[in-house]
Enzyme design. Structure first.
Site, PDB file in Angstrom:
ATOM      1  N   CYS A  76       8.234   8.508  58.813  1.00  9.72           N
ATOM      2  CA  CYS A  76       9.614   8.351  59.266  1.00  9.72           C
ATOM      3  C   CYS A  76      10.069   6.898  59.152  1.00  9.72           C
ATOM      4  O   CYS A  76       9.350   5.983  59.526  1.00  9.72           O
ATOM      5  CB  CYS A  76       9.697   8.799  60.723  1.00  9.72           C
ATOM      6  SG  CYS A  76      11.293   8.533  61.459  1.00  9.72           S
ATOM      7  N   CYS A  82      11.746   3.700  67.093  1.00 13.54           N
ATOM      8  CA  CYS A  82      11.965   4.920  67.871  1.00 13.54           C
ATOM      9  C   CYS A  82      10.807   5.107  68.861  1.00 13.54           C
ATOM     10  O   CYS A  82       9.670   4.761  68.583  1.00 13.54           O
ATOM     11  CB  CYS A  82      12.032   6.104  66.915  1.00 13.54           C
ATOM     12  SG  CYS A  82      12.411   7.659  67.715  1.00 13.54           S
ATOM     13  N   CYS A  85       6.953   9.908  68.351  1.00  6.42           N
ATOM     14  CA  CYS A  85       6.034   9.906  67.204  1.00  6.42           C
ATOM     15  C   CYS A  85       5.318   8.567  66.977  1.00  6.42           C
ATOM     16  O   CYS A  85       5.214   8.080  65.849  1.00  6.42           O
ATOM     17  CB  CYS A  85       6.773  10.282  65.926  1.00  6.42           C
ATOM     18  SG  CYS A  85       7.663  11.816  66.054  1.00  6.42           S
ATOM     19  N   TYR A 329       3.432  27.264  89.387  1.00  7.78           N
ATOM     20  CA  TYR A 329       4.344  26.455  88.572  1.00  7.78           C
ATOM     21  C   TYR A 329       4.703  27.257  87.317  1.00  7.78           C
ATOM     22  O   TYR A 329       4.478  26.817  86.192  1.00  7.78           O
ATOM     23  CB  TYR A 329       3.719  25.112  88.196  1.00  7.78           C
ATOM     24  CG  TYR A 329       3.116  24.351  89.355  1.00  7.78           C
ATOM     25  CD1 TYR A 329       3.874  23.446  90.076  1.00  7.78           C
ATOM     26  CD2 TYR A 329       1.787  24.554  89.734  1.00  7.78           C
ATOM     27  CE1 TYR A 329       3.317  22.745  91.140  1.00  7.78           C
ATOM     28  CE2 TYR A 329       1.235  23.869  90.797  1.00  7.78           C
ATOM     29  CZ  TYR A 329       1.998  22.956  91.498  1.00  7.78           C
ATOM     30  OH  TYR A 329       1.450  22.263  92.536  1.00  7.78           O
ATOM     31  N   ASP A 399      -0.307  25.449  86.292  1.00  9.59           N
ATOM     32  CA  ASP A 399       0.228  24.612  85.204  1.00  9.59           C
ATOM     33  C   ASP A 399       1.242  23.627  85.783  1.00  9.59           C
ATOM     34  O   ASP A 399       2.438  23.736  85.549  1.00  9.59           O
ATOM     35  CB  ASP A 399       0.884  25.542  84.161  1.00  9.59           C
ATOM     36  CG  ASP A 399       1.418  24.788  82.955  1.00  9.59           C
ATOM     37  OD1 ASP A 399       1.144  23.584  82.811  1.00  9.59           O
ATOM     38  OD2 ASP A 399       2.118  25.424  82.133  1.00  9.59           O
ATOM     39  N   CYS A 426      -0.726  18.901  81.274  1.00 10.12           N
ATOM     40  CA  CYS A 426      -0.254  18.016  80.208  1.00 10.12           C
ATOM     41  C   CYS A 426      -0.653  16.582  80.523  1.00 10.12           C
ATOM     42  O   CYS A 426      -0.219  15.653  79.855  1.00 10.12           O
ATOM     43  CB  CYS A 426       1.254  18.151  80.035  1.00 10.12           C
ATOM     44  SG  CYS A 426       2.155  17.878  81.550  1.00 10.12           S
TER      45      CYS A 426
END
Ligand code: SAH
Length: 469
Positions: A76, A82, A85, A329, A399, A426
């Site tokens: 990119c 940015c 990514c 959750y 979760d 996560c």
């Protein structure tokens, strides 16, 4: 006036030794830990310190002496500016290696846990174009690239794209984003051009002036595509023209909506979404299940990998049809519905009311009758009476958000003591912390990392805990 601390010198020829957990790489000088973005392990660089924190420093690479053999060319053109990514300069295999390492490091360092069977991270099927949701911001203060700077300062500063990291009022005017499939880029580009041609004003988040504010694209594996335009003013004529333009130019849009947001903040969760044309929602499919996604409904942002993640949770649960399962959750109840048919009863709990409405509707649509959903804060809902009324769980799937579980929730789990806990997370740091607290009664049996977000440092991890005999 306070005395200014002496600035650090430039640290010279420092080798990058790890890819850190917040997307920044790690260097060490004596005992100092320095986080540096956009460099990779093996690089040898000069570092300028930009921030000092209590236990570490943040720096910027000002010169590269030796490029690491791990480096690849980022795809990119916005890489380096940015905030998304950030790992594009590492090969996908190396990204996966560092994600796996991140999970192990957290379990060892924070959880002080003995690592059981750790399965190799599940690769994402798509390494680009994997997101089903992107939000772009219109701004009258785009960030100028070096070339644009050279062209002079009298240019149009309107752009549409992503915020610069740490700058609420500046955006990158995104040319191409490799995260969401067709027609995401095409719509954004055409929309930008149309709005520039019409001389519509782009929002300025400092002065709160300007008409165009945000646009959200949501896609699904069924081919459905949703657009939500967000305007900062209720200007009927301009709204109608913009929506007509989208409707006519992109028959691919199956659900077209808009919001008028005159508030100081960008959140639209508390605002009415007005339907323009097409359906009011998009449909997602998983196995033989269908999920209806409204403009404000939560859905995992990488649909293919959500399926992989749920399969791991379901395998770890090893249901036989006789169990009472809790899904903590639960969001819109996707996991609850995904496991319900293999269980006697599945109970989902979540504190966002509209998500629970979606969850109930998803059960109904899929003719699943053994789910029950409850709204409320987990720390308050889970108590001995709740378990008494709704049945003692044999299996709990949990979760939680990045902060992990409240200690009250952990204590209730220890009291209820289901045979198995499947912890989907996560954030391996809070997951390791919580599992350490559950360790008095539970043995950590398996860990399965899953990659949901290629090109970023984010890693999802599923752990199987089994009650000690
Ligand atoms: N399992 C779901 C999504 C989980 S995301 C899926 O796969 O689709 C985490 C969810 O926890 C969010 O929906 C969030 O609203 C909810 N949540 C966060 N804090 C909570 C709390 N204290 N009590 C109840 N729910 C909470």
């Amino acid at each position: 006036m306070g005395r200014r601390r002496k600035p650090y010198p430039i640290f010279e020829k420092v080798e990058i030794i790890d890819a850190g957990s917040e997307g920044k790489a790690v260097a060490k000088v004596d005992d100092l830990v320095i986080f540096v973005p956009y460099v990779v392990p093996g690089d040898v660089i000069d570092i300028k310190i930009v921030k000092r924190k209590r236990s570490y420093l943040e720096g910027k690479a000002v010169k590269i002496h030796k490029e690491s053999p791990l480096r690849i060319i980022p795809r990119c053109e916005h890489f380096g500016i940015c905030g998304g990514c950030k790992w594009q300069n590492l090969s996908y295999d190396d990204q996966l290696k560092y994600k796996q390492k991140q999970v192990i490091d957290n379990f060892e360092r924070i959880g002080k846990l003995e690592i059981p069977e750790i399965l190799p991270i599940i690769r994402s099927k798509k390494q680009y174009f994997y997101r089903n949701k992107l939000e772009f911001t219109f701004s009258s203060r785009k960030w100028l690239t070096d070339e644009e700077m050279e062209e002079g300062t009298d240019q149009n500063m309107n752009g549409v794209g992503f915020h610069l990291p740490g700058m609420f009022d500046r955006i990158i005017d995104v040319k191409n984003c490799y995260l969401q499939e067709y027609p995401s880029n095409n719509i954004r580009k055409a929309l930008r051009q149309f709005c520039l041609d019409q001389s519509y004003t782009f929002y300025d988040s400092r002065t709160h002036l300007g008409f165009l504010r945000n646009v959200i694209f949501r896609s699904a594996s069924t081919g459905n595509f949703m657009v939500i335009m967000i305007f900062a003013k209720n200007d009927r004529d301009q709204i109608n023209k913009t929506m007509e333009f989208l409707e006519k130019s992109f028959p691919e849009i199956t659900s077209l909506n808009y919001v008028v947001n005159t508030k100081m903040n960008d959140s639209i969760n508390d605002l009415e979404v007005l339907h323009w044309n097409g359906e009011k929602y998009i449909m997602e499919k998983m196995e033989d299940l269908q999920f209806k996604i409204g403009p404000l409904s939560f859905y995992q942002t990488n649909s293919d990998q959500a399926y992989e993640l749920y399969k791991v949770a379901r395998d770890f649960a090893g249901l036989t049809g006789n169990e009472i399962v809790y899904d903590l959750y639960c969001g819109t109840g996707t996991i609850t519905n995904f496991v319900a048919r293999q269980a006697k009863k599945a109970i989902g709990i979540e504190y966002i009311e509209s998500a629970i409405e979606d969850a109930n509707e998803n059960s109904k649509r899929n003719k699943i009758t053994n789910t029950r959903f409850f709204v409320g804060d987990m720390a308050k809902v889970l108590n001995p009476e709740f378990f008494e009324e709704n049945g003692q769980p044999e299996v709990v799937i949990t979760d939680p958000p990045r902060v992990g579980m409240h200690t009250k929730v952990i204590n209730q789990l220890l009291l209820a003591s289901p045979q198995k806990i499947i912890y989907v997370s996560c954030n391996p740091a809070t997951q390791a912390r919580d599992i350490a607290l559950l360790a008095e009664k539970y043995e950590l049996k398996k860990i399965q990392p899953v990659d949901m977000f290629p090109q970023t440092h984010h890693v999802e991890n599923v752990s199987l805990l089994v009650r000690k005999a």
